[in-house]
Design a protein around this motif. Structure first.
Motif, short mmCIF file in Angstrom:
data_model
loop_
_atom_site.label_atom_id
_atom_site.label_comp_id
_atom_site.label_asym_id
_atom_site.label_seq_id
_atom_site.Cartn_x
_atom_site.Cartn_y
_atom_site.Cartn_z
N LYS A 102 68.67 22.88 -48.71
CA LYS A 102 68.21 21.96 -49.76
C LYS A 102 68.21 22.61 -51.14
N TYR A 103 68.73 23.82 -51.20
CA TYR A 103 68.76 24.53 -52.50
C TYR A 103 69.66 23.77 -53.45
N ASN A 104 69.09 23.44 -54.60
CA ASN A 104 69.85 22.73 -55.62
C ASN A 104 69.55 23.44 -56.95
N ALA A 105 70.39 24.37 -57.29
CA ALA A 105 70.12 25.21 -58.46
C ALA A 105 70.00 24.37 -59.73
N LYS A 106 70.73 23.27 -59.77
CA LYS A 106 70.65 22.40 -60.95
C LYS A 106 69.27 21.78 -61.05
N ALA A 107 68.71 21.39 -59.90
CA ALA A 107 67.36 20.79 -59.90
C ALA A 107 66.33 21.85 -60.30
N TRP A 108 66.51 23.08 -59.84
CA TRP A 108 65.60 24.17 -60.23
C TRP A 108 65.66 24.36 -61.75
N ALA A 109 66.89 24.39 -62.26
CA ALA A 109 67.06 24.64 -63.69
C ALA A 109 66.45 23.51 -64.51
N SER A 110 66.58 22.30 -64.00
CA SER A 110 66.04 21.16 -64.74
C SER A 110 64.50 21.21 -64.73
N LEU A 111 63.91 21.57 -63.59
CA LEU A 111 62.44 21.72 -63.53
C LEU A 111 61.98 22.82 -64.49
N ALA A 112 62.73 23.92 -64.48
CA ALA A 112 62.36 25.06 -65.34
C ALA A 112 62.44 24.66 -66.81
N LYS A 113 63.47 23.94 -67.15
CA LYS A 113 63.67 23.51 -68.53
C LYS A 113 62.51 22.60 -68.96
N LYS A 114 62.17 21.65 -68.08
CA LYS A 114 61.10 20.71 -68.42
C LYS A 114 59.75 21.43 -68.56
N THR A 115 59.55 22.46 -67.73
CA THR A 115 58.28 23.20 -67.79
C THR A 115 58.16 23.95 -69.11
N GLY A 116 59.31 24.29 -69.69
CA GLY A 116 59.28 25.02 -70.97
C GLY A 116 59.70 26.48 -70.83
N PHE A 117 60.19 26.85 -69.62
CA PHE A 117 60.63 28.24 -69.45
C PHE A 117 61.88 28.50 -70.27
N LYS A 118 61.92 29.64 -70.91
CA LYS A 118 63.09 30.02 -71.71
C LYS A 118 63.94 31.06 -71.00
N TYR A 119 63.36 31.71 -70.00
CA TYR A 119 64.15 32.65 -69.21
C TYR A 119 63.63 32.68 -67.78
N VAL A 120 64.48 33.18 -66.90
CA VAL A 120 64.11 33.28 -65.49
C VAL A 120 64.41 34.69 -65.01
N THR A 121 63.52 35.21 -64.17
CA THR A 121 63.75 36.53 -63.56
C THR A 121 63.70 36.32 -62.05
N ILE A 122 64.82 36.49 -61.38
CA ILE A 122 64.88 36.21 -59.93
C ILE A 122 65.08 37.50 -59.14
N THR A 123 64.43 37.55 -57.99
CA THR A 123 64.59 38.70 -57.09
C THR A 123 66.00 38.67 -56.50
N THR A 124 66.84 39.56 -56.93
CA THR A 124 68.17 39.64 -56.31
C THR A 124 68.05 40.39 -54.99
N LYS A 125 67.11 41.35 -54.95
CA LYS A 125 66.81 42.10 -53.73
C LYS A 125 65.36 42.57 -53.84
N HIS A 126 64.53 42.17 -52.88
CA HIS A 126 63.14 42.64 -52.90
C HIS A 126 63.01 43.83 -51.95
N HIS A 127 61.77 44.28 -51.68
CA HIS A 127 61.58 45.50 -50.88
C HIS A 127 62.23 45.42 -49.50
N GLU A 128 62.35 44.21 -48.94
CA GLU A 128 62.94 44.07 -47.59
C GLU A 128 64.42 44.48 -47.59
N GLY A 129 65.04 44.53 -48.76
CA GLY A 129 66.42 45.03 -48.85
C GLY A 129 67.51 43.97 -48.75
N PHE A 130 67.12 42.71 -48.60
CA PHE A 130 68.10 41.64 -48.42
C PHE A 130 68.66 41.18 -49.78
#
Ligand code: FHN
Length: 482
Positions: free
Chosen positions: A123-151
């Motif tokens: 159900k991942y819809n990156a466009k929907a995420w971006a639209s929610l983020a935009k509406k919230t007022g976020f100007k940047y996003v920081t996403i975990t490309t790899k967390h401690h689990e190593g994935f």
């Protein structure tokens, strides 16, 4: 002088390239040849990064950093295999942070790692995420490309423990970068140095064998980071974490090498201070003349004190969870207080009033959707931001004496001052003190000039009309101070 030091450091790094001796290669989990490095790992291990004598050198003033500073409000995203378990293992709910479940429930790697075969965020819809983020007022996003689990959430050439090996197969990071940059939101990559999956990771270095293994691990991490940089040149910076282990601290030169290599490839890249094992905070040279991160990123789930004067002179960022301590998706949010939209807004305003950036965390579910509470928080923030975003973007420390009713922010572009009232005085008299030689010439509430009078030494008292006191909270009062 400072610039000269920087040139010397860059030259030193360049000389190290000439003396490059290839380290042992990490074969297992490697799909492709590694990216070449700028310094040999043995050479780096021998290089001492001094712990004391750092010199504070102020804020970076290039356009990339100005943009980061003006953005002020970012979305943090913690997403990984831990979102499948959601804090539950074998029927037991663990109260700690969901992304730390393998450690809390003592789950062996062989079992935890097999979660990758279940990870299928259909159900991942990156466009929907971006639209929610935009509406919230976020100007940047920081996403975990790899967390401690190593994935790895992107298709990495350097490991099989990545999104490519899941039933999903797509590249989650690629989709996110495209969707967010399309709507004008800057992308930053979180990358955990700590790695519970990698066979060469060491918490400490006690033997020559450990040292060799760790040098192989460093090579792997560096290859991955450079791969991210090359694959996604749109990314504005890296947010490193998991650097507290003795092994990383004993190899302070690795962090220097990584930072310099990234900056050599892209001088605009922004790196947080946590990368540095010998973290001094924002924008320092150590006594070798080595550069140490671009902003202080140590404020995790708390804000600095308002009387810490250094914070108004440096760049910094606070990151915050919605529950007391959950970053990744946890299915039971009844275990602690969960912040309201108003609390989140107050933390954002307070941060900006102290001259910092605010990174608010979301932990998506394994299917690729956000939980309803996060959407509700977003909607609440959106309401306020749609009215008052001009207070947040380009906002900064105002240098006025704080009052009990709330916070001041100065807009660095327009020079306007704002008082943001979180505790409306019962009298509806808003006290404002201005520096000697300055005057308050106008106070605007909801588009209208409010009456005010001057009290000797006590500053001004602005009368907030009753109807305005009851409107959208927190109320913003625009102040003309000349
Ligand atoms: O252990 C992590 C934690 O899971 C989370 O990623 C936070 C975010 O700042 N950082 C670490 C602890 O410092």
């Amino acid at each position: 002088m400072v610039f000269k030091k920087l040139i010397i450091s860059v030259l030193a790094a360049a000389i190290a390239v000439v003396g490059f001796v290839c380290c042992e290669t990490h074969q297992k989990n490697t799909k492709k040849a590694q990216v070449s490095t700028s310094s040999s790992v043995t050479e780096l291990q021998n290089k001492k990064v001094l712990k004391y004598g750092a010199q504070y050198i102020g804020k970076r003033q290039d356009e990339a950093m100005k943009k980061f500073r003006a953005n002020r409000f970012g979305q943090f995203i913690h997403w990984g295999l831990y979102s499948i378990a959601g804090g539950e293992w074998k029927g037991k709910i663990y109260k700690g942070a969901a992304e730390w479940l393998p450690s809390q429930a003592k789950i062996p790697n062989s079992i935890w790692d097999s979660l990758q075969y279940q990870f299928n965020p259909v159900k991942y819809n990156a466009k929907a995420w971006a639209s929610l983020a935009k509406k919230t007022g976020f100007k940047y996003v920081t996403i975990t490309t790899k967390h401690h689990e190593g994935f790895s959430l992107w298709k990495s050439e350097h490991t099989n423990f990545d999104i490519e090996a899941t039933p999903y197969k797509g590249d989650l990071i690629e989709e996110l970068v495209k969707a967010y940059t399309t709507v004008g939101i800057d992308v930053y990559f979180y990358y955990s140095i700590l790695d519970w999956h990698h066979k060469d990771w060491r918490n400490d270095i006690k033997t020559e064998k450990d040292s060799l293994a760790f040098s192989r691990y460093y090579q792997f991490a560096k290859n991955q980071v450079l791969e991210l940089q090359q694959k996604f040149p749109e990314a504005k910076g890296f947010w490193f974490d998991g650097t507290w282990s003795k092994s990383w601290k004993k190899n302070g030169a690795y962090s220097y090498d990584l930072e310099m290599t990234l900056k050599k490839a892209n001088p605009n890249i922004i790196v947080n201070s946590r990368l540095r094992a010998d973290d001094f905070g924002s924008r320092h040279f150590d006594s070798n003349g080595d550069l140490m991160g671009d902003y202080q990123s140590g404020y995790e789930r708390y804000l600095p004190e308002k009387n810490d004067t250094l914070i108004t002179k440096m760049d910094w960022e606070a990151c915050m969870t919605l529950p007391v301590r959950q970053w990744g998706y946890h299915k039971d949010w009844s275990l602690s207080h969960v912040k309201t939209a108003n609390e989140a807004i107050e933390l954002l305003v307070k941060t900006v009033s102290l001259g910092g950036n605010f990174l608010l965390n979301y932990g998506p579910k394994a299917d690729g959707t956000f939980r309803f509470e996060e959407i509700a928080i977003s909607n609440g923030i959106e309401k306020w931001m749609s009215e008052y975003k001009h207070v947040i973007y380009n906002g900064d420390y105002a240098g006025l004496k704080t009052q009990d009713w709330g916070y001041y922010i100065k807009n660095t572009k327009t020079g306007k001052y704002y008082g943001i009232i979180f505790n409306m005085p019962i009298s509806r008299q808003m006290r404002v003190e201005v520096p000697k030689g300055k005057k308050l010439t106008q106070a605007i509430v909801n588009g209208n000039s409010a009456k005010f009078h001057y009290h000797d030494k006590m500053g001004y008292y602005i009368a907030i009309p009753q109807a305005d006191a009851l409107t959208l909270s927190p109320l913003v009062v625009e102040l003309n101070i000349e």
